[in-house]
Motif scaffolding. Structure first.
Motif, short mmCIF file in Angstrom:
data_model
loop_
_atom_site.label_atom_id
_atom_site.label_comp_id
_atom_site.label_asym_id
_atom_site.label_seq_id
_atom_site.Cartn_x
_atom_site.Cartn_y
_atom_site.Cartn_z
N LEU A 172 0.80 -1.23 0.00
CA LEU A 172 0.00 0.00 0.00
C LEU A 172 0.83 1.28 0.00
CD1 LEU A 172 -2.90 -0.93 2.45
CD2 LEU A 172 -2.96 -0.81 -0.05
N THR A 173 2.09 1.21 0.35
CA THR A 173 2.93 2.41 0.37
C THR A 173 3.88 2.50 -0.81
OG1 THR A 173 4.57 1.32 1.79
CG2 THR A 173 2.86 2.63 2.90
N CYS A 174 3.81 1.55 -1.69
CA CYS A 174 4.73 1.50 -2.83
C CYS A 174 3.96 1.68 -4.14
CB CYS A 174 5.46 0.15 -2.83
SG CYS A 174 6.50 -0.10 -4.28
N PRO A 175 4.05 2.86 -4.76
CA PRO A 175 3.32 3.04 -6.02
C PRO A 175 3.78 2.09 -7.11
CG PRO A 175 4.69 4.97 -5.54
CD PRO A 175 4.78 4.06 -4.35
N PHE A 176 5.04 1.69 -7.08
CA PHE A 176 5.54 0.73 -8.07
C PHE A 176 4.88 -0.63 -7.87
CE2 PHE A 176 8.85 3.90 -7.47
CZ PHE A 176 9.11 4.27 -8.77
N CYS A 177 4.70 -1.03 -6.62
CA CYS A 177 4.07 -2.31 -6.30
C CYS A 177 2.58 -2.29 -6.64
CB CYS A 177 4.25 -2.63 -4.82
SG CYS A 177 5.97 -2.61 -4.27
N LEU A 178 1.93 -1.19 -6.31
CA LEU A 178 0.49 -1.07 -6.59
C LEU A 178 0.18 -1.00 -8.08
CD1 LEU A 178 -0.82 1.46 -3.92
CD2 LEU A 178 -1.53 -0.91 -4.23
N ALA A 179 1.14 -0.54 -8.87
CA ALA A 179 0.89 -0.35 -10.29
C ALA A 179 0.41 -1.63 -10.97
CB ALA A 179 2.14 0.20 -10.98
N MET A 180 0.97 -2.77 -10.59
CA MET A 180 0.55 -4.04 -11.20
C MET A 180 -0.92 -4.32 -10.91
SD MET A 180 1.57 -6.37 -13.09
CE MET A 180 1.00 -7.93 -13.66
N TRP A 181 -1.33 -4.07 -9.67
CA TRP A 181 -2.72 -4.30 -9.27
C TRP A 181 -3.64 -3.33 -10.00
CZ3 TRP A 181 -4.21 -7.66 -5.04
CH2 TRP A 181 -3.16 -8.37 -4.48
N VAL A 182 -3.26 -2.07 -10.03
CA VAL A 182 -4.08 -1.05 -10.69
C VAL A 182 -4.18 -1.32 -12.18
CG1 VAL A 182 -4.22 1.42 -11.27
CG2 VAL A 182 -3.62 0.72 -8.94
N ALA A 183 -3.05 -1.61 -12.82
CA ALA A 183 -3.06 -1.88 -14.26
C ALA A 183 -3.92 -3.10 -14.59
CB ALA A 183 -1.63 -2.09 -14.77
N THR A 184 -3.85 -4.12 -13.76
CA THR A 184 -4.69 -5.30 -13.98
C THR A 184 -6.16 -4.95 -13.87
OG1 THR A 184 -2.93 -6.76 -13.19
CG2 THR A 184 -5.18 -7.65 -13.17
N GLY A 185 -6.50 -4.14 -12.87
CA GLY A 185 -7.89 -3.70 -12.72
C GLY A 185 -8.37 -2.88 -13.90
N LEU A 186 -7.52 -1.96 -14.37
CA LEU A 186 -7.91 -1.15 -15.52
C LEU A 186 -8.02 -2.00 -16.79
CD1 LEU A 186 -5.84 2.10 -14.88
CD2 LEU A 186 -8.31 1.80 -14.64
N ALA A 187 -7.10 -2.93 -16.98
CA ALA A 187 -7.17 -3.82 -18.15
C ALA A 187 -8.45 -4.65 -18.11
CB ALA A 187 -5.94 -4.71 -18.23
N ALA A 188 -8.79 -5.15 -16.92
CA ALA A 188 -10.05 -5.90 -16.78
C ALA A 188 -11.23 -5.00 -17.07
CB ALA A 188 -10.15 -6.50 -15.38
N GLY A 189 -11.13 -3.75 -16.62
CA GLY A 189 -12.19 -2.79 -16.91
C GLY A 189 -12.39 -2.58 -18.39
N MET A 190 -11.30 -2.64 -19.17
CA MET A 190 -11.42 -2.48 -20.62
C MET A 190 -12.17 -3.65 -21.25
SD MET A 190 -10.21 0.43 -21.48
CE MET A 190 -9.77 0.38 -23.20
N VAL A 191 -12.18 -4.79 -20.57
CA VAL A 191 -12.94 -5.95 -21.07
C VAL A 191 -14.39 -5.88 -20.61
CG1 VAL A 191 -13.14 -8.48 -20.97
CG2 VAL A 191 -10.88 -7.41 -21.18
N PHE A 192 -14.61 -5.58 -19.34
CA PHE A 192 -15.96 -5.63 -18.76
C PHE A 192 -16.75 -4.34 -18.93
CE2 PHE A 192 -13.73 -8.97 -16.39
CZ PHE A 192 -14.63 -10.01 -16.53
#
Length: 163
Positions: free
Chosen positions: A110-130
């Motif tokens: 939660l304190t590492c923007p680099f670490c969170l980026a994978m989670w966020v990008a996956t969510g946004l990519a899934a959003g592009m499908v759904f």
């Protein structure tokens, strides 16, 4: 695995390997659930993402990751896992991770923007499908905020340079 764990345990600081493994399991479970849901709903993956969508999602991922990891307004989400240290300038905070095991691992995430980026990008990519229209809207908002941030910082730098 035991030898690797011992090397980590005998290091200078604690590395919560089980907590990391739990985070990996949650990430894998969520992506698997998304894939299964897509299959059950008959959603098809796009043949490709356009360059425009890739740039839009990239900038939106950057901004959302920084908002979640560093912004003062989102600090209540991180509070159970971190300790406030000091302001970091430009509306961001410095926080240190607290706890052990899973709590520590979540705090690091939660304190590492680099670490969170994978989670966020996956969510946004899934959003592009759904929900591509909503995802493009949300990504455009985040990208606009990132552009506004860059302009604000540039404006301040020019003001300081002018004296």
């Amino acid at each position: 695995m035991r030898e690797t764990q011992e090397q980590y345990e005998n290091g200078k600081e604690e590395r919560p390997l089980r907590g990391y493994l739990g985070a990996l399991g949650v990430f894998g479970g969520m992506t698997g659930a998304l894939a299964l849901t897509g299959k059950l709903l008959g959603k098809r993956l796009p043949e490709r993402f356009s360059l425009g969508d890739t740039v839009l999602l990239g900038i939106a991922t950057h901004k959302a990751s920084r908002l979640l990891a560093k912004d003062a307004v989102t600090s209540p989400l991180r509070a159970p896992f971190v300790r406030y240290e000091q302001p970091a300038g430009d509306a961001e905070l410095n926080e240190s991770v607290r706890g052990h095991g899973a709590r520590h691992a979540v705090g690091e995430l939660l304190t590492c923007p680099f670490c969170l980026a994978m989670w966020v990008a996956t969510g946004l990519a899934a959003g592009m499908v759904f929900a591509p229209r909503f995802t493009r809207l949300a990504s455009t908002v985040l990208t606009s905020v990132a552009a506004a941030d860059a302009l604000q910082l540039g404006y301040d730098a020019l003001k300081q340079a002018a004296g």
